[in-house]
Each structure stands twice: as structure tokens, then as C-alpha cells.
Design an enzyme around this catalytic site. Sequence first.
Site, PDB file in Angstrom:
ATOM      1  N   ARG A  25     123.600 -24.409  72.772  1.00 62.03           N
ATOM      2  CA  ARG A  25     122.543 -23.418  73.066  1.00 62.03           C
ATOM      3  C   ARG A  25     123.127 -22.073  73.504  1.00 62.03           C
ATOM      4  O   ARG A  25     122.527 -21.376  74.329  1.00 62.03           O
ATOM      5  CB  ARG A  25     121.570 -23.944  74.137  1.00 62.03           C
ATOM      6  N   ARG A  29     117.808 -18.302  75.749  1.00 59.79           N
ATOM      7  CA  ARG A  29     117.033 -17.469  76.667  1.00 59.79           C
ATOM      8  C   ARG A  29     117.781 -16.955  77.889  1.00 59.79           C
ATOM      9  O   ARG A  29     117.303 -16.055  78.571  1.00 59.79           O
ATOM     10  CB  ARG A  29     115.779 -18.237  77.122  1.00 59.79           C
ATOM     11  N   ARG A  38     114.073 -12.246  70.141  1.00 58.97           N
ATOM     12  CA  ARG A  38     112.975 -13.204  70.007  1.00 58.97           C
ATOM     13  C   ARG A  38     111.625 -12.485  70.111  1.00 58.97           C
ATOM     14  O   ARG A  38     110.699 -12.789  69.355  1.00 58.97           O
ATOM     15  CB  ARG A  38     113.094 -14.270  71.082  1.00 58.97           C
ATOM     16  N   ASP A  75     116.592 -25.058  64.386  1.00 57.02           N
ATOM     17  CA  ASP A  75     116.178 -26.141  65.289  1.00 57.02           C
ATOM     18  C   ASP A  75     116.133 -27.458  64.532  1.00 57.02           C
ATOM     19  O   ASP A  75     115.887 -27.476  63.325  1.00 57.02           O
ATOM     20  CB  ASP A  75     114.806 -25.843  65.899  1.00 57.02           C
ATOM     21  N   TYR A 152     110.466 -37.362  67.824  1.00 57.05           N
ATOM     22  CA  TYR A 152     109.516 -36.230  67.839  1.00 57.05           C
ATOM     23  C   TYR A 152     108.415 -36.418  66.791  1.00 57.05           C
ATOM     24  O   TYR A 152     107.255 -36.098  67.028  1.00 57.05           O
ATOM     25  CB  TYR A 152     110.260 -34.910  67.601  1.00 57.05           C
TER      26      TYR A 152
HETATM   27  O1  1CP Z   1     122.622 -21.997  70.141  1.00 55.59           O
HETATM   28  C1  1CP Z   1     122.400 -23.128  69.679  1.00 55.59           C
HETATM   29  O2  1CP Z   1     122.784 -24.181  70.206  1.00 55.59           O
HETATM   30  C2  1CP Z   1     121.750 -23.223  68.296  1.00 55.59           C
HETATM   31  C3  1CP Z   1     120.386 -23.437  68.181  1.00 55.59           C
HETATM   32  C4  1CP Z   1     119.664 -24.732  68.568  1.00 55.59           C
HETATM   33  C5  1CP Z   1     120.053 -26.084  68.460  1.00 55.59           C
HETATM   34  C6  1CP Z   1     121.409 -26.640  68.072  1.00 55.59           C
HETATM   35  C7  1CP Z   1     118.341 -24.716  69.023  1.00 55.59           C
HETATM   36  C8  1CP Z   1     117.548 -23.501  69.285  1.00 55.59           C
HETATM   37  N1  1CP Z   1     117.902 -26.018  69.107  1.00 55.59           N
HETATM   38  C9  1CP Z   1     118.933 -26.864  68.788  1.00 55.59           C
HETATM   39  C10 1CP Z   1     118.905 -28.339  68.731  1.00 55.59           C
HETATM   40  C11 1CP Z   1     117.756 -29.080  69.322  1.00 55.59           C
HETATM   41  N2  1CP Z   1     116.427 -28.767  69.305  1.00 55.59           N
HETATM   42  C12 1CP Z   1     117.890 -30.340  69.930  1.00 55.59           C
HETATM   43  C13 1CP Z   1     119.188 -31.096  70.030  1.00 55.59           C
HETATM   44  C14 1CP Z   1     120.048 -30.623  71.148  1.00 55.59           C
HETATM   45  C15 1CP Z   1     119.513 -30.845  72.540  1.00 55.59           C
HETATM   46  O3  1CP Z   1     119.383 -32.042  72.937  1.00 55.59           O
HETATM   47  O4  1CP Z   1     119.261 -29.857  73.222  1.00 55.59           O
HETATM   48  C16 1CP Z   1     116.608 -30.764  70.328  1.00 55.59           C
HETATM   49  C17 1CP Z   1     116.259 -32.069  71.030  1.00 55.59           C
HETATM   50  C18 1CP Z   1     115.681 -29.755  69.919  1.00 55.59           C
HETATM   51  C19 1CP Z   1     114.212 -29.804  70.070  1.00 55.59           C
HETATM   52  C20 1CP Z   1     113.719 -28.631  70.823  1.00 55.59           C
HETATM   53  N3  1CP Z   1     113.639 -27.360  70.307  1.00 55.59           N
HETATM   54  C21 1CP Z   1     113.358 -28.580  72.190  1.00 55.59           C
HETATM   55  C22 1CP Z   1     113.360 -29.750  73.166  1.00 55.59           C
HETATM   56  C23 1CP Z   1     111.985 -30.278  73.281  1.00 55.59           C
HETATM   57  C24 1CP Z   1     111.783 -31.444  74.231  1.00 55.59           C
HETATM   58  O5  1CP Z   1     110.978 -31.273  75.145  1.00 55.59           O
HETATM   59  O6  1CP Z   1     112.348 -32.521  74.026  1.00 55.59           O
HETATM   60  C25 1CP Z   1     113.029 -27.241  72.470  1.00 55.59           C
HETATM   61  C26 1CP Z   1     112.547 -26.656  73.760  1.00 55.59           C
HETATM   62  C27 1CP Z   1     113.232 -26.489  71.271  1.00 55.59           C
HETATM   63  C28 1CP Z   1     113.085 -25.027  71.073  1.00 55.59           C
HETATM   64  C29 1CP Z   1     114.377 -24.286  70.994  1.00 55.59           C
HETATM   65  N4  1CP Z   1     115.359 -24.532  70.033  1.00 55.59           N
HETATM   66  C30 1CP Z   1     116.377 -23.625  70.173  1.00 55.59           C
HETATM   67  C31 1CP Z   1     116.033 -22.751  71.256  1.00 55.59           C
HETATM   68  C32 1CP Z   1     116.878 -21.571  71.732  1.00 55.59           C
HETATM   69  C33 1CP Z   1     114.786 -23.190  71.766  1.00 55.59           C
HETATM   70  C34 1CP Z   1     114.010 -22.530  72.886  1.00 55.59           C
HETATM   71  C35 1CP Z   1     112.935 -21.710  72.242  1.00 55.59           C
HETATM   72  C36 1CP Z   1     112.679 -20.365  72.822  1.00 55.59           C
HETATM   73  O7  1CP Z   1     113.377 -19.381  72.533  1.00 55.59           O
HETATM   74  O8  1CP Z   1     111.687 -20.300  73.524  1.00 55.59           O
END
Ligand code: 1CP
Length: 344
Positions: A25, A29, A38, A75, A152
Site C-alpha cells: 500500500r 491515503r 484521488r 485492487d 468478498y
Molecule cells: O500500493 C499498493 O499496495 C497497490 C495497490 C493496492 C493493492 C495491492 C490496493 C489499493 N489494494 C490492494 C490489494 C487489496 N485490496 C487487498 C490485498 C492486500 C491487503 O490485505 O491489504 C485487499 C484485501 C483489498 C480489498 C480492499 N480494497 C479493501 C479491504 C476491504 C476490507 O474491509 O476487507 C479496501 C479498503 C480496498 C480499497 C483500496 N485499495 C487500494 C487502496 C489504496 C484502497 C483504499 C481506497 C481509498 O483510496 O479510499
Amino acid sequence: MAPTKTILRALAGETLPTPPIWMMRQAGRYLPEYRATRAEAGDFLSLCYNPELAAEVTLQPIRRYGFDAAILFADILLLPQALGADLWFVTGEGPRLSTVQTQADFDKLGPVEDIHETLNPIYETVRILRGALPSETTLIGFAGAPWTVATYMIAGRGTPDQGPAHALRQENTALFEALLARITAGTIDYLAAQIDAGAEVVKIFDSWAGSLKGEAFEKYAVAPAQEITAALKERHPHIPVIGFPREAGDAYIGFARATGVDCVALDNSVSAEWAAQHVQVDGCVQGNLASRHMVTGGAALVEETKAIVAALSKGPHIFNLGHGITPDADPDNVQRMIDAVREG
Ligand code: 1CP
């Protein structure tokens, strides 16, 4: 030809004097420049599907910190969307999807061949990045592991215990396995297309692997990772694969051998000393500083960083966090971590 980029050297099994470094990540943010881009995109999904802006946020942490790898900004939930699920994000809460709990729900999904129609902008982001990244920076593509993606798709949202997915796997194993097979096939094509576009490494995120135990871990975490890795190696033999069966605990042992992945990413519930003894014996490991140090900083951050580097210094190692950096992290702590790694 032997690789020259540090991440590729570690993935090929080389023990380097200083471990290369990137951060889960790393585009996110906690960075003001991410929040600005964003806002320009409008919402999270519009950012993912806008190749220029997605490439821009991927590059931001590279410019700021000079990480050794960039990870494609996208994502894991884009694949379910490409397979025909509805996907949206609720501000302050997280992702929501249409659910797959019955045969009728499953029948509404589309064929794997159709995923690229939705995912083409992601491949375009990869192409832009390959042209824009510094020559020493490795580009990592990624997807979710089938089990994690299924949790999911079944629940329609993130769940603390993956209860709905476990319920379906027990109550309708055939449907659960059909869903897993569809996701696995889609993941192979999605990752292969990222590689065709220029990804140099791919990572499979199994964030919820820890809730699979014993035989279920073998069937639904190990076997799909093995199938994906074997299929990718057939098409792209020289592209390394990183597996991340988060919170696997003792099941980290032998995971690389059983799946064929080139590197196992570790969460911070296992110690680096333990990992050196039980996991790094099979090859490269990645990890595993607790991401809370990016919030709390101080002497503990530096000490723990150096302790991890020292514990894993006798084999191939890529330094990373144990999970993603959180939005409340202090960007200065990221620089302190990098300095602590590179000072040795
Ligand atoms: O910088 C990076 O790492 C690249 C981008 C990236 C990656 C590799 C994002 C952007 N998401 C992911 C993978 C991801 N997404 C995973 C696997 C890794 C982990 O366990 O963290 C998972 C489970 C998700 C699903 C997801 N997407 C969630 C979790 C939801 C939950 O409650 O279980 C969330 C909040 C997101 C949104 C998201 N994806 C990425 C970002 C930066 C965000 C936040 C969104 C925003 O800007 O508001």
C-alpha cells in the site's frame, strides 16, 4: 541473462548486502499527493480505471522515497467486477459487491474470456509505468488469491472471520469450488496479461489465508497458488511469483516448495528469526515489519527494522511491512525505516 535490478536478484535467490525494499500500500491515503490525485479522479474506482492517474499514484512513492519496486495501482476486487459482479465502494466503510451464494448467482457471472474488456485500462497503466519508471525500479503486478477474492464475492463485503465463505464451502462445496475454479482461471489470464503489458514480478495476495486450517488450507490456499504459479511459469518461465498466505503461521513452512512461488511474503505475526530458520531455507522471503511502526515511529521503529534486516541477512530477503501501511501513518516514518534498512 542474470538480472541486475535488486528485487529481481533477491527473487533469483541472491543474498544481497542490503535488502531491497518496497512497501505494501505504498501508494495510498497516508500520502497527501495520493489524496490530491484521488480527489482529481473523483472516487477510488475511477482512479483504478484511469491509466494516467493510476500510473501517477504508482509513481508518487517512487519519487518521494526511491523504493526498489513499484506496485501497480489497482485492487484485487477489479477481477470479480470483470467476471460480472457489481462492485462499489461506500465512503468510510469499504467495498460492496453483489453476492454469489446460489447457483443462480453463479450463473450470472460471465466467462473468463470477457475479463479483458473491463481490465484493459489496467494493462494500459502497466504499459505507461514501464515507460516511466527509473531503470533500476522493478514493476510488480498483482491479483488476489482465489480464496481471498471468493470471501468478498460470497459475502459481498469484507468480513472479520470470512464466515459466509466458510459457510458456503461447507454447505455447498460444489458451488464453492466452481466459484474458486472460475476465479483461478480468471486470475491466471489477468496476471498473464499484466506480464504481457510489462509487469516484471507478480504477487498473489491471500489476505485471509489464515482462516483456512489443515486440509482446507491445502485445498483452497496451496492448490490454487500452485495452479496459478504453474500456469504462469508455463507462459512466462522467467517471471518471479511472490505468494502471500497472510497469517498462515506454521503453514508458511513448505509453502514455497508446495506452490512453486519464488518468494513467500510474511506477515508480522511470525518472528524474523523463526522465518529465517523455517521459511528462508527454501528461498527468498519478504517482510515483515509491523505497519503500526509507521504510525508510532521513534526508537522502536529503527530497532525493529534493524533486527529484521539482521535476522534475515543470511539469505535472500526483500524488506517490506507485514501488511499494508495505514492511512494514519506519518510519511516521515517511512523515510526513517528506509534509512534504517540502508544504513545496515
Ligand atoms: O500500493 C499498493 O499496495 C497497490 C495497490 C493496492 C493493492 C495491492 C490496493 C489499493 N489494494 C490492494 C490489494 C487489496 N485490496 C487487498 C490485498 C492486500 C491487503 O490485505 O491489504 C485487499 C484485501 C483489498 C480489498 C480492499 N480494497 C479493501 C479491504 C476491504 C476490507 O474491509 O476487507 C479496501 C479498503 C480496498 C480499497 C483500496 N485499495 C487500494 C487502496 C489504496 C484502497 C483504499 C481506497 C481509498 O483510496 O479510499
